[in-house]
Design a protein around this motif. Structure first.
Motif, mmCIF file in Angstrom:
data_model
loop_
_atom_site.group_PDB
_atom_site.id
_atom_site.type_symbol
_atom_site.label_atom_id
_atom_site.label_comp_id
_atom_site.label_asym_id
_atom_site.label_seq_id
_atom_site.Cartn_x
_atom_site.Cartn_y
_atom_site.Cartn_z
ATOM 1 N N ASP A 92 70.259 -31.434 48.224
ATOM 2 C CA ASP A 92 71.084 -31.365 47.021
ATOM 3 C C ASP A 92 71.629 -32.766 46.716
ATOM 4 O OD1 ASP A 92 72.935 -30.953 45.019
ATOM 5 O OD2 ASP A 92 74.014 -29.343 46.050
ATOM 6 N N PRO A 93 71.272 -33.363 45.566
ATOM 7 C CA PRO A 93 71.734 -34.730 45.273
ATOM 8 C C PRO A 93 73.245 -34.845 45.195
ATOM 9 C CG PRO A 93 70.751 -33.719 43.330
ATOM 10 C CD PRO A 93 70.435 -32.823 44.489
ATOM 11 N N LYS A 94 73.935 -33.735 44.943
ATOM 12 C CA LYS A 94 75.395 -33.776 44.892
ATOM 13 C C LYS A 94 75.994 -33.994 46.285
ATOM 14 C CE LYS A 94 75.936 -30.949 40.716
ATOM 15 N NZ LYS A 94 74.495 -30.839 40.410
ATOM 16 N N LYS A 95 75.158 -33.811 47.323
ATOM 17 C CA LYS A 95 75.636 -34.007 48.691
ATOM 18 C C LYS A 95 75.340 -35.411 49.223
ATOM 19 C CE LYS A 95 75.409 -29.128 50.025
ATOM 20 N NZ LYS A 95 74.844 -28.135 50.994
ATOM 21 N N SER B 231 69.783 -40.670 44.936
ATOM 22 C CA SER B 231 69.811 -39.305 44.407
ATOM 23 C C SER B 231 68.399 -38.804 44.105
ATOM 24 C CB SER B 231 70.672 -39.252 43.143
ATOM 25 O OG SER B 231 72.016 -39.582 43.436
ATOM 26 N N MET B 232 67.551 -39.692 43.593
ATOM 27 C CA MET B 232 66.156 -39.326 43.343
ATOM 28 C C MET B 232 65.475 -38.931 44.650
ATOM 29 S SD MET B 232 64.976 -42.313 40.642
ATOM 30 C CE MET B 232 63.255 -41.792 40.570
ATOM 31 N N LEU B 233 65.700 -39.725 45.689
ATOM 32 C CA LEU B 233 65.098 -39.427 46.986
ATOM 33 C C LEU B 233 65.554 -38.055 47.493
ATOM 34 C CD1 LEU B 233 63.448 -40.260 49.476
ATOM 35 C CD2 LEU B 233 65.519 -41.374 50.359
ATOM 36 N N ALA B 234 66.842 -37.772 47.341
ATOM 37 C CA ALA B 234 67.359 -36.481 47.794
ATOM 38 C C ALA B 234 66.611 -35.324 47.136
ATOM 39 C CB ALA B 234 68.861 -36.393 47.507
ATOM 40 N N THR B 235 66.425 -35.397 45.835
ATOM 41 C CA THR B 235 65.736 -34.306 45.132
ATOM 42 C C THR B 235 64.286 -34.175 45.594
ATOM 43 O OG1 THR B 235 65.048 -35.712 43.271
ATOM 44 C CG2 THR B 235 67.185 -34.627 43.089
ATOM 45 N N MET C 234 68.812 -39.678 35.549
ATOM 46 C CA MET C 234 70.035 -39.281 36.230
ATOM 47 C C MET C 234 70.283 -37.781 36.120
ATOM 48 S SD MET C 234 72.210 -42.625 35.024
ATOM 49 C CE MET C 234 73.728 -42.418 35.936
ATOM 50 N N HIS C 235 69.877 -37.210 35.002
ATOM 51 C CA HIS C 235 70.013 -35.770 34.836
ATOM 52 C C HIS C 235 69.098 -35.034 35.830
ATOM 53 C CE1 HIS C 235 70.558 -31.859 32.933
ATOM 54 N NE2 HIS C 235 69.240 -31.742 32.881
ATOM 55 N N LEU C 236 67.845 -35.494 35.914
ATOM 56 C CA LEU C 236 66.891 -34.868 36.832
ATOM 57 C C LEU C 236 67.295 -35.067 38.285
ATOM 58 C CD1 LEU C 236 63.505 -35.823 35.112
ATOM 59 C CD2 LEU C 236 64.579 -33.560 35.193
ATOM 60 N N SER C 237 68.021 -36.159 38.540
ATOM 61 C CA SER C 237 68.457 -36.439 39.919
ATOM 62 C C SER C 237 69.768 -35.750 40.274
ATOM 63 C CB SER C 237 68.633 -37.956 40.105
ATOM 64 O OG SER C 237 67.408 -38.624 39.866
ATOM 65 N N LYS D 137 68.866 -33.065 57.791
ATOM 66 C CA LYS D 137 69.636 -32.373 58.823
ATOM 67 C C LYS D 137 71.109 -32.276 58.451
ATOM 68 C CE LYS D 137 70.802 -32.838 63.748
ATOM 69 N NZ LYS D 137 70.607 -33.680 64.971
ATOM 70 N N ASP D 138 71.671 -33.404 57.975
ATOM 71 C CA ASP D 138 73.102 -33.467 57.636
ATOM 72 C C ASP D 138 73.311 -34.533 56.556
ATOM 73 O OD1 ASP D 138 75.836 -33.544 57.478
ATOM 74 O OD2 ASP D 138 76.169 -34.255 59.542
ATOM 75 N N PRO D 139 73.237 -34.155 55.276
ATOM 76 C CA PRO D 139 73.308 -35.141 54.182
ATOM 77 C C PRO D 139 74.521 -36.049 54.254
ATOM 78 C CG PRO D 139 72.710 -32.995 53.327
ATOM 79 C CD PRO D 139 73.075 -32.793 54.770
ATOM 80 N N GLY D 140 75.665 -35.504 54.618
ATOM 81 C CA GLY D 140 76.884 -36.292 54.634
ATOM 82 C C GLY D 140 76.928 -37.348 55.711
ATOM 83 N N SER D 141 76.075 -37.218 56.724
ATOM 84 C CA SER D 141 76.099 -38.180 57.834
ATOM 85 C C SER D 141 75.402 -39.482 57.474
ATOM 86 C CB SER D 141 75.432 -37.569 59.073
ATOM 87 O OG SER D 141 74.037 -37.391 58.860
#
Length: 319
Positions: free
Chosen positions: A175-178, A166-170, A313-316, A145-149
């Motif tokens: 977006d893992p960058k968020k 980051s793996m979980l995000a993908t 880490m690249h894939l994430s 809903k809101d990655p930054g929260s």
């Protein structure tokens, strides 16, 4: 050689530091712990120091905590100050590998001398006991809903808990960058932030959070092992439908420029310490998996860790 001549010769060698540690009486080990007090490296380093004494391969251990940059600050100090010192050791592990990959510090692990891998441990994710997020599925829903929260708290950037977040995000379409990851210089700081509600989710080895989980101050919501850990009733990320499996190893390095004989002596000390009652008790108490590896096998393992973690880490999306 006459006996008295031999003994004088041995004493002279000990005075100049050329006698192998295993034959030297009263050795004091200088242990660099490249993290602040209270975290995994600190706990492992101090438990292993006690094991060295219990195994009677050292009379004393001096600890030096130097946290920051996934261990890179402590590594640089160790490399610069302990050169050629056969009595020096430094804690290291997967966190340092990840930090070097992301941070590209001037001093890397290849400047020190590999000695042994000691343990393997999986990360556990926790939330404060009063968190409205009760499960990992709740965390994922909030992140979608809101990655930054969702503030993830753990070790330095590039740590295994950072990689897992980051793996979980993908895996869940974020977006893992968020990923809002808050890095701490040591486990003590991270624990305080979790207990204080300053981060949404905390990640680290189970041993760091065990007392707070048992006391009901933290709720464990997921572990990054392939199967549930023995005696720990925490669901794996995998069984919840998230393909996030990653271990965290810890080990010791020796100083730069020690001789082959000095490396062998340190290795012998480590092996003896891992058989001590103090160490075996620490493994059980902290739910650490014994993972002793030395020599060329350990050298090759570290090289492979750099390659495999760089790929993960690249894939994430971290690189």
């Amino acid at each position: 050689m006459r006996r008295n001549t031999f003994l004088k010769s041995m004493a002279a060698m000990a005075m100049v530091g050329t006698l192998p540690l295993s034959a030297r009486a009263g050795a004091t080990i200088k242990m660099m712990i490249p993290a602040n007090p209270g975290g995994g490296w600190d706990g492992t380093g101090r438990a292993f120091g006690a094991a060295l004494i219990d195994a009677k391969v050292a009379d004393a251990v001096q600890y030096d905590n130097k946290g920051g940059a996934a261990g890179a600050i402590g590594l640089a100090q160790f490399v610069n100050s302990a050169k050629g010192d056969p009595n020096a050791m430094m804690m290291t592990g997967a966190v340092m590998v990840g930090g070097i990959i992301t941070g590209k510090p001037a001093v890397s692990m290849d400047k020190a001398t590999p000695i042994a891998r000691l343990t393997s441990e999986y990360n556990v994710f926790v939330v404060p006991a009063d968190s409205p997020l009760k499960t990992m599925k709740d965390v994922v829903a909030q992140m979608q809903k809101d990655p930054g929260s969702v503030k993830w708290g753990g070790g330095s950037r590039g740590s295994t808990e950072h990689i897992c977040a980051s793996m979980l995000a993908t895996k869940v379409g974020v977006d893992p960058k968020k990923v809002n990851y808050v890095a701490f210089r040591g486990g003590g700081e991270a624990t305080a932030a979790i207990l204080g509600g300053n981060v949404t989710v905390g990640g680290s080895g189970y041993s760091e959070f065990a007392e707070y989980i048992k006391a009901g101050k933290m709720r464990a919501i997921g572990v990054t092992s392939e199967k549930r850990l023995p005696g720990i009733n925490v669901p794996t990320m995998k069984e919840m439908g998230y393909e996030v499996v990653l271990g965290n190893w810890r080990g010791v390095y020796g100083a730069p420029d020690i001789t082959a004989a000095q490396r062998a002596a340190l290795t012998e000390m480590v092996i003896k310490a891992t058989k001590s009652k103090v160490w075996l008790d620490a493994l059980e108490k902290n739910a650490w998996t014994p993972a002793l590896m030395t020599g060329k096998a350990f050298d090759d393992f570290v090289d492979n860790e750099f390659s495999s973690l760089r790929g993960v880490m690249h894939l994430s999306g971290m690189l």
